[in-house]
Scaffold this motif. Structure first.
Motif, PDB file in Angstrom:
ATOM      1  N   SER A 241       0.854  -1.193   0.000  1.00 14.19           N
ATOM      2  CA  SER A 241       0.000   0.000   0.000  1.00 14.19           C
ATOM      3  C   SER A 241       0.886   1.238   0.000  1.00 14.19           C
ATOM      4  O   SER A 241       1.697   1.424   0.912  1.00 14.19           O
ATOM      5  CB  SER A 241      -0.883   0.006   1.256  1.00 14.19           C
ATOM      6  N   PRO A 242       0.744   2.122  -0.993  1.00 17.62           N
ATOM      7  CA  PRO A 242       1.590   3.326  -0.998  1.00 17.62           C
ATOM      8  C   PRO A 242       1.338   4.219   0.212  1.00 17.62           C
ATOM      9  O   PRO A 242       2.266   4.824   0.742  1.00 17.62           O
ATOM     10  CB  PRO A 242       1.229   4.025  -2.315  1.00 17.62           C
ATOM     11  N   SER A 243       0.078   4.292   0.680  1.00 17.16           N
ATOM     12  CA  SER A 243      -0.190   5.154   1.837  1.00 17.16           C
ATOM     13  C   SER A 243       0.449   4.595   3.099  1.00 17.16           C
ATOM     14  O   SER A 243       1.067   5.326   3.873  1.00 17.16           O
ATOM     15  CB  SER A 243      -1.700   5.304   2.054  1.00 17.16           C
ATOM     16  N   LEU A 244       0.304   3.274   3.316  1.00 22.52           N
ATOM     17  CA  LEU A 244       0.937   2.680   4.495  1.00 22.52           C
ATOM     18  C   LEU A 244       2.453   2.802   4.389  1.00 22.52           C
ATOM     19  O   LEU A 244       3.143   3.000   5.387  1.00 22.52           O
ATOM     20  CB  LEU A 244       0.534   1.211   4.641  1.00 22.52           C
ATOM     21  N   SER A 245       2.940   2.692   3.172  1.00 23.37           N
ATOM     22  CA  SER A 245       4.381   2.810   2.974  1.00 23.37           C
ATOM     23  C   SER A 245       4.868   4.205   3.363  1.00 23.37           C
ATOM     24  O   SER A 245       5.937   4.363   3.950  1.00 23.37           O
ATOM     25  CB  SER A 245       4.715   2.518   1.518  1.00 23.37           C
ATOM     26  N   ARG A 246       4.059   5.219   3.038  1.00 24.69           N
ATOM     27  CA  ARG A 246       4.467   6.581   3.416  1.00 24.69           C
ATOM     28  C   ARG A 246       4.450   6.753   4.930  1.00 24.69           C
ATOM     29  O   ARG A 246       5.221   7.516   5.492  1.00 24.69           O
ATOM     30  CB  ARG A 246       3.558   7.613   2.748  1.00 24.69           C
ATOM     31  N   MET A 247       3.538   6.038   5.608  1.00 29.77           N
ATOM     32  CA  MET A 247       3.514   6.112   7.072  1.00 29.77           C
ATOM     33  C   MET A 247       4.676   5.337   7.680  1.00 29.77           C
ATOM     34  O   MET A 247       5.121   5.650   8.776  1.00 29.77           O
ATOM     35  CB  MET A 247       2.204   5.523   7.605  1.00 29.77           C
ATOM     36  N   ALA A 248       5.115   4.280   6.989  1.00 27.74           N
ATOM     37  CA  ALA A 248       6.242   3.497   7.496  1.00 27.74           C
ATOM     38  C   ALA A 248       7.504   4.334   7.361  1.00 27.74           C
ATOM     39  O   ALA A 248       7.560   5.270   6.579  1.00 27.74           O
ATOM     40  CB  ALA A 248       6.369   2.201   6.712  1.00 27.74           C
ATOM     41  N   ARG A 249       8.506   3.991   8.115  1.00 38.34           N
ATOM     42  CA  ARG A 249       9.690   4.847   8.122  1.00 38.34           C
ATOM     43  C   ARG A 249      10.933   4.081   7.705  1.00 38.34           C
ATOM     44  O   ARG A 249      12.042   4.459   8.032  1.00 38.34           O
ATOM     45  CB  ARG A 249       9.868   5.441   9.516  1.00 38.34           C
ATOM     46  N   GLY A 250      10.724   2.975   6.993  1.00 40.52           N
ATOM     47  CA  GLY A 250      11.887   2.197   6.587  1.00 40.52           C
ATOM     48  C   GLY A 250      12.397   1.354   7.742  1.00 40.52           C
ATOM     49  O   GLY A 250      11.840   1.352   8.832  1.00 40.52           O
ATOM     50  N   ARG A 251      13.449   0.615   7.484  1.00 38.27           N
ATOM     51  CA  ARG A 251      14.004  -0.278   8.508  1.00 38.27           C
ATOM     52  C   ARG A 251      14.786   0.545   9.530  1.00 38.27           C
ATOM     53  O   ARG A 251      15.901   0.972   9.269  1.00 38.27           O
ATOM     54  CB  ARG A 251      14.903  -1.318   7.839  1.00 38.27           C
TER      55      ARG A 251
ATOM     56  N   HIS B  83       7.484  -6.769  10.007  1.00 36.90           N
ATOM     57  CA  HIS B  83       7.073  -7.228   8.678  1.00 36.90           C
ATOM     58  C   HIS B  83       7.438  -6.277   7.547  1.00 36.90           C
ATOM     59  O   HIS B  83       6.618  -5.484   7.101  1.00 36.90           O
ATOM     60  CB  HIS B  83       5.561  -7.452   8.658  1.00 36.90           C
ATOM     61  N   PHE B  84       8.646  -6.344   7.090  1.00 38.71           N
ATOM     62  CA  PHE B  84       8.989  -5.676   5.840  1.00 38.71           C
ATOM     63  C   PHE B  84       9.268  -6.751   4.801  1.00 38.71           C
ATOM     64  O   PHE B  84       9.447  -7.921   5.127  1.00 38.71           O
ATOM     65  CB  PHE B  84      10.225  -4.791   6.015  1.00 38.71           C
ATOM     66  N   VAL B  85       9.315  -6.339   3.564  1.00 35.65           N
ATOM     67  CA  VAL B  85       9.537  -7.329   2.516  1.00 35.65           C
ATOM     68  C   VAL B  85      10.539  -6.765   1.511  1.00 35.65           C
ATOM     69  O   VAL B  85      10.470  -5.591   1.142  1.00 35.65           O
ATOM     70  CB  VAL B  85       8.191  -7.727   1.853  1.00 35.65           C
ATOM     71  N   GLU B  86      11.463  -7.613   1.105  1.00 36.45           N
ATOM     72  CA  GLU B  86      12.532  -7.158   0.219  1.00 36.45           C
ATOM     73  C   GLU B  86      11.987  -6.739  -1.145  1.00 36.45           C
ATOM     74  O   GLU B  86      12.502  -5.844  -1.790  1.00 36.45           O
ATOM     75  CB  GLU B  86      13.566  -8.273   0.047  1.00 36.45           C
ATOM     76  N   GLY B  87      10.889  -7.391  -1.563  1.00 35.57           N
ATOM     77  CA  GLY B  87      10.351  -7.101  -2.891  1.00 35.57           C
ATOM     78  C   GLY B  87       9.366  -5.949  -2.915  1.00 35.57           C
ATOM     79  O   GLY B  87       8.690  -5.735  -3.924  1.00 35.57           O
ATOM     80  N   SER B  88       9.248  -5.176  -1.835  1.00 39.96           N
ATOM     81  CA  SER B  88       8.290  -4.069  -1.837  1.00 39.96           C
ATOM     82  C   SER B  88       8.689  -3.013  -2.862  1.00 39.96           C
ATOM     83  O   SER B  88       9.870  -2.676  -2.989  1.00 39.96           O
ATOM     84  CB  SER B  88       8.223  -3.420  -0.451  1.00 39.96           C
ATOM     85  N   PRO B  89       7.703  -2.461  -3.579  1.00 44.89           N
ATOM     86  CA  PRO B  89       8.034  -1.398  -4.532  1.00 44.89           C
ATOM     87  C   PRO B  89       8.314  -0.067  -3.841  1.00 44.89           C
ATOM     88  O   PRO B  89       8.728   0.885  -4.493  1.00 44.89           O
ATOM     89  CB  PRO B  89       6.773  -1.299  -5.399  1.00 44.89           C
ATOM     90  N   TYR B  90       8.090   0.008  -2.527  1.00 50.38           N
ATOM     91  CA  TYR B  90       8.210   1.288  -1.821  1.00 50.38           C
ATOM     92  C   TYR B  90       9.357   1.242  -0.812  1.00 50.38           C
ATOM     93  O   TYR B  90       9.464   0.287  -0.030  1.00 50.38           O
ATOM     94  CB  TYR B  90       6.903   1.624  -1.104  1.00 50.38           C
ATOM     95  N   ALA B  91      10.164   2.304  -0.812  1.00 45.39           N
ATOM     96  CA  ALA B  91      11.334   2.329   0.071  1.00 45.39           C
ATOM     97  C   ALA B  91      10.935   2.232   1.539  1.00 45.39           C
ATOM     98  O   ALA B  91      11.644   1.639   2.346  1.00 45.39           O
ATOM     99  CB  ALA B  91      12.130   3.612  -0.166  1.00 45.39           C
ATOM    100  N   GLY B  92       9.777   2.812   1.882  1.00 43.38           N
ATOM    101  CA  GLY B  92       9.368   2.843   3.289  1.00 43.38           C
ATOM    102  C   GLY B  92       9.105   1.475   3.877  1.00 43.38           C
ATOM    103  O   GLY B  92       9.098   1.309   5.099  1.00 43.38           O
ATOM    104  N   THR B  93       8.844   0.481   3.036  1.00 44.51           N
ATOM    105  CA  THR B  93       8.512  -0.853   3.546  1.00 44.51           C
ATOM    106  C   THR B  93       9.433  -1.929   2.969  1.00 44.51           C
ATOM    107  O   THR B  93       9.111  -3.104   3.009  1.00 44.51           O
ATOM    108  CB  THR B  93       7.047  -1.209   3.206  1.00 44.51           C
ATOM    109  N   ARG B  94      10.563  -1.495   2.420  1.00 42.43           N
ATOM    110  CA  ARG B  94      11.454  -2.471   1.779  1.00 42.43           C
ATOM    111  C   ARG B  94      12.639  -2.775   2.693  1.00 42.43           C
ATOM    112  O   ARG B  94      13.340  -1.869   3.136  1.00 42.43           O
ATOM    113  CB  ARG B  94      11.974  -1.917   0.450  1.00 42.43           C
TER     114      ARG B  94
END
Ligand code: SF4
Length: 740
Positions: A629-639, A688-699
């Motif tokens: 989700s791009p919105s959740l990804s923006r809320m996430a702050r990366g690893r 729960h992050f995933v290496e294949g995420s298209p978004y930096a915030g959740t990759r």
């Protein structure tokens, strides 16, 4: 700015929310705040215009067991908005960011919509009918070649199914194929609590419902970070506080849940069992219990007294690193409260000493007479799965031919190449040392993966069959209060995506047409189930469909009273003698030890002096699909790795530094988040992050890839292992929101 009651930490709600919940910019979804839980209407920055011809279709969020019900507004074959159902008594019409992200997840351009078969020249698109026929043929061949032993060579890893009928359909397919190796979604991480509850109380679920916290004098959130894991239930914390319930929160980290607590204790991770034993000792030594009640409702008190006796306050302080004043106040609060609910967080059983921790907490509630009754009880994060599944499958498909194995044995079988067909419905990344699990899965003869996106699981898959999101199919599901809700299909699924119930039904009908029920849709299967299982006879699809928040199980008749509150309606436990037995041979003595691989264990590896813990943040649920989700990804702050300023100083790190988080197994890249909200010596990072995420915030590389393969007698270890931080050269791959 608010000064914390008992730790002296200065913390503002804004800074806490910023550090724990969300990044600076949110496009579509705002973070949770204590003042207002999410509702579909309020969560959208730019609410969509609802076309006048839009129809309303009712459904529920599939992600967690709060099981928020919603109204989807549909126009021209598309959902234009989702809003929480305001008549839902448990949610009050709220939903959280995860549930609201479903539209983005459904409509993601990353979504795979056609089945694919691995060939020597790469992936080849196949039709859905070809995919089903191929799997059915493999199952039939397996049976022919191995006869009654075929079931041992077949395995299924369960996801959090999107509806009960999907789970039933998959289990029936396994049964008619002889398959016995079924890995439930919670086996690896939450089943300790359910198992110990079952052993001690005769029921493997929460003993009460969330509304009862408003009748409690004391609520202990023991490792239960509700505001992030069950955000919508925060409203019940507000209600309880308004009614005078004192809330004590036990967590090594300050989180958004801290904002609801009157008191927070921040013990050393993995020492909760010691805190419970110390409290038991304090109550017994000082005679702060009702001897008559304890005599009537429990057995084994003297053994409990002996087991708790070594745990003096001094020893408890030494292990938990709590102060004398806060420990004494906790003892006094628990001993004095006549109505206490303890909410046990999922984190408690993710340490290898989880069995004993859960046992001691249950024993504490038994000693104070707080297991049965209004304002009393034990709540768990996994809630209560209604029974009847095994009864139904036995009745319809016949009994299982042999017992199945647990995951550790399955892993050994996969490594030996002894599994010919694996249905992979979830992520291999849910297991510790998950890279080794991935390599073991590669030894399976054929792996069928049901998923949504191009995730890491494709690497082990031979056949990919795309799944549907919940609004694309109908079905029922249960929630934490044992309420069963119904969902109608809102829209058509794209391409050849099919729901699990259909995929497994189609295979089952090909494998065993004479046995496998010929149901057309989830409603038909649900009605068959309701007719077959006595405790479900009072359910009907029509009644579930009409209810805004579901019918509560059990319901043997249509006029059965609605049960909420204590599940022990007879006033005694469901054990053989109706009592809590503190001493069970299967649980062993009252011993306690540090979690495996902890740096505090005697002879621990000195190179990994910090304690690593993990947990969900508000943007994540078990299904790592929320990373898409791009919105959740923006809320996430990366690893990020959260550490106390003292820890940062000891490792010569400052906020935002790039580091490698290392354990004995391996390492991954992250950035340092320096905060006073965590105990010194502890490192926290999101699960729960995933290496294949298209978004930096959740990759990010999967955290479980660097965890040792430690298990207790029931669950795997995800918390408490030793780790260290090593500063590395900067990398654009690691993202962090800087303070200020
Ligand atoms: S994830 Fe849980 S709390 Fe959030 S909307 Fe879904 S059911 Fe509700």
């Amino acid at each position: 700015m608010r000064k914390d009651n008992n730790t002296g930490l200065k913390i503002s709600r804004r800074s806490l929310l910023k550090s724990c919940l969300a990044g600076a910019s949110l496009a579509a979804i705002r973070p949770f705040s204590r003042a207002s839980a999410f509702s579909g209407a309020s969560a959208l920055k730019n609410p969509p215009l609802i076309p006048p011809d839009a129809t309303v279709v009712n459904g529920y969020c599939p992600f967690c067991q709060v099981r928020c019900t919603y109204h989807a507004r549909v126009s021209s074959g598309r959902i234009v908005s989702i809003t929480g159902n305001p008549r839902n008594r448990w949610t009050g019409g709220a939903m959280c960011p995860k549930g609201l992200s479903i539209l983005e997840l459904m409509n993601s351009k990353e979504r795979l919509t056609e089945p694919m078969l691995r060939t020597e020249r790469g992936w080849k698109t196949v039709t859905y009918a070809e995919a089903v026929a191929l799997v059915a043929e493999k199952l039939i061949t397996l049976k022919k070649e191995h006869g009654p032993k075929a079931g041992e060579r077949l395995a299924l890893t369960s996801p959090l199914w999107d509806c009960r009928e999907s789970e039933l359909a998959a289990l029936m397919t396994m049964r008619v194929s002889g398959g016995v190796n079924i890995m439930p979604a919670g086996e690896v991480c939450i089943s300790t609590t359910a198992n110990v509850l079952s052993m001690l109380l005769g029921a493997n679920t929460s003993t009460t419902t969330v509304d009862e916290i408003t009748n409690a004098r004391l609520l202990v959130l023991w490792g239960a970070n509700l505001a992030e894991t069950y955000p919508v239930y925060s409203r019940w914390l507000d209600k309880a506080k308004a009614g005078g319930t004192k809330i004590i929160y036990i967590d090594p980290r300050r989180t958004p849940t801290s904002l609801f607590a009157d008191v927070q204790l921040q013990p050393e991770p993995g020492t909760d069992g010691v805190l419970a034993l110390g409290t038991i000792r304090h109550i017994l030594e000082n005679g702060l219990y009702d001897a008559g009640m304890v005599g009537r409702t429990t057995t084994g008190l003297e053994a409990l007294r002996k087991g708790a006796s070594p745990w003096t306050a001094e020893r408890v302080m030494e292990i938990t690193r709590l102060g004398a004043e806060e420990l004494g106040a906790f003892y006094a609060d628990v001993a004095a409260s006549e109505r206490t609910v303890i909410w046990m967080g999922g984190s408690l059983c993710r340490f290898t000493n989880g069995v004993q921790t859960i046992r001691f907490i249950i024993s504490l509630q038994g000693l104070t007479g707080n297991i049965i009754g209004s304002g009393r009880g034990l709540l768990t994060m996994e809630g209560g799965k209604p029974e009847g599944e095994k009864e139904f499958i036995d009745a319809v498909c016949g009994p299982a031919s042999m017992p199945g194995v647990n995951f550790r044995r399955l892993l050994a079988a996969m490594k030996k190449g002894a599994i010919d067909l694996l249905f992979l419905n979830s992520s291999y990344r849910r297991y510790p040392d998950c890279d080794a699990v991935r390599e073991a899965m590669k030894q399976c003869g054929f792996v069928v993966y049901r998923g949504f996106y191009r995730t890491d699981e494709l690497e082990v898959a031979d056949l990919f069959v795309p799944a549907t999101y919940s609004p694309e199919s109908s079905g029922s599901h249960y929630g934490a209060e044992k309420q069963v809700v119904w969902r109608d299909q809102a829209v058509e699924a794209p391409g050849s995506c099919v729901p699990d119930w259909r995929f497994y039904r189609d295979i089952g009908r090909l494998v065993a047409p004479e046995v496998y029920p010929d149901f057309r849709d989830p409603a038909e299967l649900s009605e068959l189930f309701n007719r077959t299982v006595d405790s479900w006879n009072g359910f009907s699809v029509e009644a579930m469909r009409k209810s805004p928040d579901g019918l509560v199980w059990p319901r043997p008749r249509t006029d059965s009273p609605i049960l909420t509150g204590s599940i022990f309606s007879r006033g005694v436990l469901e054990t053989e003698d109706g009592k809590l037995n503190f001493v069970l041979p299967t649980l062993g003595g009252f011993s306690w030890e540090y979690p495996r691989s902890s740096p505090h264990r005697p002879k621990a590896e000195k190179d990994f002096p910090l304690v690593l813990i993990q947990g969900k943040v508000v943007t994540q649920w078990q299904q790592t699909m929320t990373n898409f989700s791009p919105s959740l990804s923006r809320m996430a702050r990366g690893r990020l790795v959260q550490v106390h300023p003292d820890t940062a100083a000891a490792f010569n790190l400052v906020h935002g530094d790039p580091v490698r988080l290392e354990t004995v197994v391996g390492g991954l890249e992250a950035r340092v988040d320096v905060t006073g909200n965590i105990r010194p010596g502890v490192v926290f990072t999101a699960s729960h992050f995933v290496e294949g995420s298209p978004y930096a915030g959740t990759r990010s590389r999967a955290l479980n890839s660097i965890l040792p393969n430690n298990w207790d007698r029931v669950s795997a270890q995800f918390n408490g292992t030793g780790c260290r931080l090593v500063k590395v050269a900067d990398s654009a791959n690691i993202r962090v929101e800087r303070e200020g």
